[in-house]
Design an enzyme around this catalytic site. Structure first.
Site, PDB file in Angstrom:
ATOM      1  CB  SER A  30      -0.870   0.057   1.258  1.00  0.00           C
ATOM      2  OG  SER A  30      -1.623  -1.103   1.373  1.00  0.00           O
ATOM      3  CG  HIS A  61      -6.299  -5.144  -9.385  1.00  0.00           C
ATOM      4  ND1 HIS A  61      -6.187  -5.184  -8.024  1.00  0.00           N
ATOM      5  CD2 HIS A  61      -5.225  -5.797  -9.877  1.00  0.00           C
ATOM      6  CE1 HIS A  61      -5.086  -5.836  -7.707  1.00  0.00           C
ATOM      7  NE2 HIS A  61      -4.486  -6.214  -8.806  1.00  0.00           N
ATOM      8  CG  HIS A  83      -4.124  -8.162  -0.020  1.00  0.00           C
ATOM      9  ND1 HIS A  83      -4.278  -7.269  -1.049  1.00  0.00           N
ATOM     10  CD2 HIS A  83      -3.171  -7.647   0.806  1.00  0.00           C
ATOM     11  CE1 HIS A  83      -3.448  -6.255  -0.859  1.00  0.00           C
ATOM     12  NE2 HIS A  83      -2.765  -6.460   0.258  1.00  0.00           N
ATOM     13  CE1 TYR A  85      -8.112  -7.311   1.243  1.00  0.00           C
ATOM     14  CE2 TYR A  85      -6.218  -7.584   2.691  1.00  0.00           C
ATOM     15  CZ  TYR A  85      -6.889  -6.879   1.711  1.00  0.00           C
ATOM     16  OH  TYR A  85      -6.330  -5.746   1.188  1.00  0.00           O
ATOM     17  CD  GLU A  86      -7.323  -8.649  -3.171  1.00  0.00           C
ATOM     18  OE1 GLU A  86      -7.800  -8.231  -4.228  1.00  0.00           O
ATOM     19  OE2 GLU A  86      -6.100  -8.705  -2.943  1.00  0.00           O
ATOM     20  CB  ALA A 113       0.074  -0.511   5.078  1.00  0.00           C
ATOM     21  CG  MET A 211      -4.930  -7.590   7.149  1.00  0.00           C
ATOM     22  SD  MET A 211      -6.464  -6.840   6.572  1.00  0.00           S
ATOM     23  CE  MET A 211      -6.931  -5.873   8.018  1.00  0.00           C
ATOM     24  CB  SER A 212       0.100  -8.473   2.874  1.00  0.00           C
ATOM     25  OG  SER A 212       0.989  -7.518   3.401  1.00  0.00           O
ATOM     26  CG  ASN A 235      -3.290   1.651  11.558  1.00  0.00           C
ATOM     27  OD1 ASN A 235      -2.834   1.253  10.487  1.00  0.00           O
ATOM     28  ND2 ASN A 235      -3.838   0.848  12.441  1.00  0.00           N
ATOM     29  CG  HIS A 247      -8.537   1.614   3.827  1.00  0.00           C
ATOM     30  ND1 HIS A 247      -7.415   0.816   3.929  1.00  0.00           N
ATOM     31  CD2 HIS A 247      -8.599   1.969   2.515  1.00  0.00           C
ATOM     32  CE1 HIS A 247      -6.851   0.696   2.742  1.00  0.00           C
ATOM     33  NE2 HIS A 247      -7.551   1.386   1.867  1.00  0.00           N
TER      34      HIS A 247
HETATM   35  N1  HPA Z   1      -4.270  -4.160  11.226  1.00  0.00           N
HETATM   36  C1  HPA Z   1      -4.102  -5.003  10.203  1.00  0.00           C
HETATM   37  N2  HPA Z   1      -3.634  -4.625   9.014  1.00  0.00           N
HETATM   38  C2  HPA Z   1      -3.312  -3.331   8.854  1.00  0.00           C
HETATM   39  C3  HPA Z   1      -3.463  -2.398   9.895  1.00  0.00           C
HETATM   40  C4  HPA Z   1      -3.966  -2.848  11.151  1.00  0.00           C
HETATM   41  O1  HPA Z   1      -4.122  -2.077  12.127  1.00  0.00           O
HETATM   42  N3  HPA Z   1      -3.045  -1.198   9.404  1.00  0.00           N
HETATM   43  C5  HPA Z   1      -2.657  -1.414   8.118  1.00  0.00           C
HETATM   44  N4  HPA Z   1      -2.812  -2.701   7.791  1.00  0.00           N
END
Ligand code: HPA
Length: 272
Positions: A30, A61, A83, A85-86, A113, A211-212, A235, A247
Site C-alpha cells: 500500500s 485493479h 491478498h 482476504y480477497e 502497511a 494482512m499480507s 496507524n 482505512h
Molecule cells: N491491522 C491489520 N492490518 C493493517 C493495519 C492494522 O491495524 N493497518 C494497516 N494494515
C-alpha cells in the site's frame, strides 16, 4: 496443469518480453506503488496478460509487473499484490514469487502497511521486519511438495535474512532515517483486529499486525530467496488509541511517508 508447468509457462511468457535477468524482486505494498515509476528502461506487463496469474476481481485493479533497472540493479517489481482476504488461495497469493524465482531472482524486498501493536511505535514509523508470526493458520506450502521448488520442511530460522537486515540498517543510517525493528504478525483480515486481539499479539511478541507478506515470505524461503521486509506503521493497532480504525488513516499515513520509504528502498537496492 500442475504448479511447475504453470510457473514455467508464466516464466516463459515474461522472459520473451524482457532482455534482462532480474536479480531483485520487489513486492510493493500500500502506498509504495509509485516506486515502480522510478524503474528505468522499464517493461510493464499487466497481471491480466500473464498466463496463470491470479485474475483480479477488483474493478480497475492496476496490477502489473515492472521490470527494469533501479540504481543500476536489475529488478522486477509487483505493483499491487494479491491478498488472502480477497479470497485467493495462498498458492495464488504466492504464485508471483514462484515466477520471480524461476526468472532468476535471488533476493526479495517485501513492503506493507501495518498497524503498530508495540506501544513505542508511532504512525509513520518504518519497521524493519526481523521475524514473523503466521497467525492465519494457513500455509502456502500445504499440499504436494515439488522438490524442484524447495524442501518439504523448509527452515524458517533466518526467514528475514540477517545480512539484508544489516544492509537495511546501514542504508537507513546513510540517509538519516530512524528505523524501528520488530516482529510482523500476519492476521488474515479483512476486518481489523479487536483490542483484545492486539493485546494478544503484543503478548505473543508481535510488534506490528498486518494482512499480507507472510505467505510470500514463506514461499520465498522455500525457494531459497533472501528476504528483506519493511512495514510502514500506518496507524496504531486497535485499542491503543481511543479512536476507531479507518482505512483512510492507512492511506494518509502511507502517502505522508511515501517519499522517505521510497528513498530507503532505493538506498537498500543500491547497497545490495
Ligand atoms: N491491522 C491489520 N492490518 C493493517 C493495519 C492494522 O491495524 N493497518 C494497516 N494494515
Amino acid at each position: 496443469m500442475n504448479l511447475l508447468d504453470k510457473i514455467n509457462t508464466s516464466r516463459d511468457f515474461i522472459k520473451e518480453r524482457i532482455n534482462i535477468k532480474p536479480d531483485i524482486g520487489m513486492i510493493l505494498g500500500s502506498g509504495l506503488g509509485p516506486l515502480a515509476e522510478e524503474i528505468e528502461e522499464d517493461i510493464r506487463i499487466k497481471y491480466s496478460d500473464i498466463p496463470n496469474f491470479p485474475v483480479s476481481t477488483v474493478k480497475g485493479h492496476k496490477g502489473q509487473l515492472v521490470i527494469g533497472k533501479l540504481n543500476g540493479k536489475n529488478v522486477i517489481a509487483m505493483q499491487g499484490r494479491f491478498h488472502y482476504y480477497e479470497g485467493y488461495t495462498l498458492e495464488e497469493v504466492t504464485f508471483p514469487v514462484r515466477v520471480m524465482k524461476a526468472l532468476g531472482v535471488s533476493k526479495i524486498i517485501v513492503t506493507n502497511a501495518a498497524g503498530g501493536a508495540n506501544e513505542s511505535f508511532e504512525p509513520g514509523d518504518l519497521m524493519l521486519i526481523e521475524d514473523h508470526i503466521n497467525f492465519a493458520f494457513d500455509n502456502p506450502l500445504i499440499g504436494k511438495n515439488h522438490d524442484e521448488l524447495g524442501p518439504r520442511f523448509p527452515d524458517m530460522s533466518n526467514a528475514y535474512s540477517n545480512e539484508l537486515i544489516e544492509i537495511g540498517r546501514k542504508s537507513a543510517k546513510n540517509i538519516g532515517i530512524k528505523l524501528k525493528e520488530g516482529t510482523y504478525m500476519f492476521m488474515p483480515g479483512p476486518s481489523y483486529e479487536t483490542p483484545s486481539e492486539v493485546k494478544m499479539a503484543r503478548f505473543l511478541g508481535g510488534d506490528a499486525v498486518g494482512m499480507s507478506t507472510v505467505p510470500e515470505v514463506i514461499v520465498a524461503n522455500h525457494g531459497n530467496i533472501d528476504v528483506l521486509g519493511i512495514s510502514c506503521i500506518t496507524n496504531m493497532a486497535s485499542g491503543i488509541l481511543e479512536q476507531p480504525l479507518d482505512h483512510k488513516e492507512v492511506i494518509e499515513t502511507s502517502e505522508r511517508v511515501r517519499e522517505q520509504f521510497i528513498k530507503l528502498v532505493r538506498e537498500i537496492v543500491k547497497n545490495i
